[in-house]
Design a protein around this motif. Structure first.
Motif, short mmCIF file in Angstrom:
data_model
loop_
_atom_site.label_atom_id
_atom_site.label_comp_id
_atom_site.label_asym_id
_atom_site.label_seq_id
_atom_site.Cartn_x
_atom_site.Cartn_y
_atom_site.Cartn_z
N ASP A 1 96.88 -8.25 26.02
CA ASP A 1 96.09 -9.32 26.49
C ASP A 1 94.61 -9.59 25.66
OD1 ASP A 1 97.96 -9.10 28.42
OD2 ASP A 1 96.44 -7.95 29.96
N ASN A 2 94.24 -8.58 25.01
CA ASN A 2 93.00 -8.91 24.03
C ASN A 2 93.19 -8.77 22.69
OD1 ASN A 2 92.25 -6.94 26.90
ND2 ASN A 2 91.47 -8.91 26.73
N LYS B 1 90.40 -19.79 28.74
CA LYS B 1 90.95 -18.42 28.14
C LYS B 1 89.70 -17.26 27.93
CE LYS B 1 92.78 -16.37 24.04
NZ LYS B 1 93.71 -15.57 24.54
N HIS B 2 90.14 -16.22 28.50
CA HIS B 2 89.10 -14.98 28.41
C HIS B 2 89.10 -14.40 27.06
CE1 HIS B 2 87.01 -11.25 29.22
NE2 HIS B 2 88.08 -10.61 28.66
N VAL B 3 88.03 -14.08 26.37
CA VAL B 3 87.97 -13.50 25.16
C VAL B 3 87.13 -12.58 25.32
CG1 VAL B 3 87.23 -13.84 22.64
CG2 VAL B 3 88.21 -16.00 23.76
#
Length: 396
Positions: A83-84, A214-216
């Motif tokens: 995910d990251n 979008k998550h960063v």
């Protein structure tokens, strides 16, 4: 009785106070609309409950390693990579009794008396209290409403002193729902590098994001950011597992070891069978999570439309979590009454209109309220109708 100084300086939770009052009214048979919930209103998905039940029946009801079972730690490592884009080893990950426990152990492990920790306003209610419990000093930097309540790298740099130890970043944010962009994170990471600060990145709402945002993770910005960041997350919010108390933290292996040693003398280990539930949550089907996310997005849109219909309420569009943070400055002074702050306003709203909201003082923003859309559309519509009628009556 005399108590330790560290607990005598704690600020009572405004969130809990409003919740307790609402429960008291409900116990008397009074119809209260609760818009203060800090947890999803869905039950934990069945496949997660089943996994924990099977674990109990198999005898996984004993002590586990203080940092969590290896299977769950590996699932967390895989999740970070997937995910990251973050790569961690087993000795860089610790399972905790909720994300709150991870944060608490971090501050206990790194802070000395007089150290300063920078906290953006608005903030989650427990950040400053946990810093104070570690005998450190919370230093507040106020986010500008025009910037979605986010602080800038320039603001951060101005707040840094020779005593600054760490900076707390919460994206998506509780209470605002705002999300920092990659560019904003890059600028903040450079300031933290320049001044050699820990970055505490609370990403508990990572999976609850809307509008295609979008998550960063700031830990993914650069090698330096990775090395100085501890990433805090958990299963409570995305999988509706708040009562299961399983969170996790990843970072420098030496720091994780110290935090694990601390946990071994305080909590022993996270709940054994709850860890197997968390394992299923992370590795299992994500269909229920996506259904919850879509439902929250739908509710958010409805609430924002209803707020627009109420004169005097000003809210930004949250991109994550399940809260709307509302500026009520314009309705604190009315024809019939004047309120000092949101605490007085929220108290009157609960007593007279029977709607529970969270006043912003607990988040460092005394002229704001937080409402949660972690409840049914019917309750949201009824709650907002009562709020509108309450405001209208004060100006009649």
């Amino acid at each position: 009785m005399q108590f330790a100084k560290r607990v005598s300086e704690l600020t009572p939770s405004s969130t809990l106070a409003i919740t307790a009052k609402a429960k008291e009214l409900r116990s008397k048979g009074i119809d209260v609309v609760g818009l203060g919930a800090g947890e999803p209103d869905f039950n934990t998905p069945d496949h997660i409950i089943e996994a924990a039940t099977i674990a109990m029946k198999k005898g996984f009801t004993k002590y586990t390693p203080a940092s969590g079972i290896p299977e769950l730690k590996q699932a967390i490592i895989d999740k970070f990579k997937r995910d990251n884009g973050l790569h961690y080893e087993m000795n860089q990950v610790m399972v905790t009794l909720g994300a709150k426990h991870a944060l608490y152990n971090f501050f206990q492990a790194v802070c000395n008396p007089g150290d300063e920790v920078i906290i953006p306003i608005p903030y989650w209610v427990s950040y400053p209290e946990q810093v104070k419990l570690a005998e450190a000093v919370p230093v507040f930097v106020e986010g500008n409403k025009d910037n979605q309540y986010k602080i800038t790298a320039e603001q951060l740099e101005k707040a840094i002193t020779k005593r600054t130890k760490a900076f707390i970043l919460n994206s998506p944010s509780n209470p605002t729902g705002t999300v920092y962009t990659k560019e904003e994170l890059s600028e903040i990471a450079e300031v933290c590098k320049k001044h050699n600060l820990y970055i505490v990145s609370d990403e508990i709402y990572e999976k609850l994001i809307y509008d295609g945002v979008k998550h960063v993770s700031i830990a993914s910005i650069s090698e330096d950011a990775y090395n100085r960041t501890v990433v805090v997350n958990g299963v409570s919010k995305p999988y509706s597992m708040t009562g299961w108390r399983i969170g996790y933290i990843a970072g420098n292996k030496d720091l994780i070891k110290v935090m694990t040693d601390l946990a071994s003398h305080s909590t022993s280990n996270p709940v054994s069978f709850a860890q197997y539930g968390a394992l299923e949550a992370i590795n299992g089907p994500q269909k229920e999570l996506e259904k919850m996310r879509e439902t929250f997005e739908q509710r958010r849109n409805i609430v924002l439309d209803l707020i627009d219909e109420i004169p005097g309420l000003k809210a930004i569009r949250p991109q994550g979590a399940f809260y709307v943070f509302i500026d009520i400055s314009e309705v604190l002074t009315t024809k019939r009454r004047q309120f000092k702050n949101a605490d007085e306003w929220a108290k009157a709203l609960l007593e007279e209109a029977k709607v529970a909201v969270i006043p912003g003082s607990g988040f460092g923003a005394p002229n704001h309220i937080r409402i949660s859309y972690a409840t049914s559309i019917e309750q949201l519509q009824e709650g907002m109708r009562r709020i509108k009628d309450f405001i209208t009556s004060l100006n009649a």
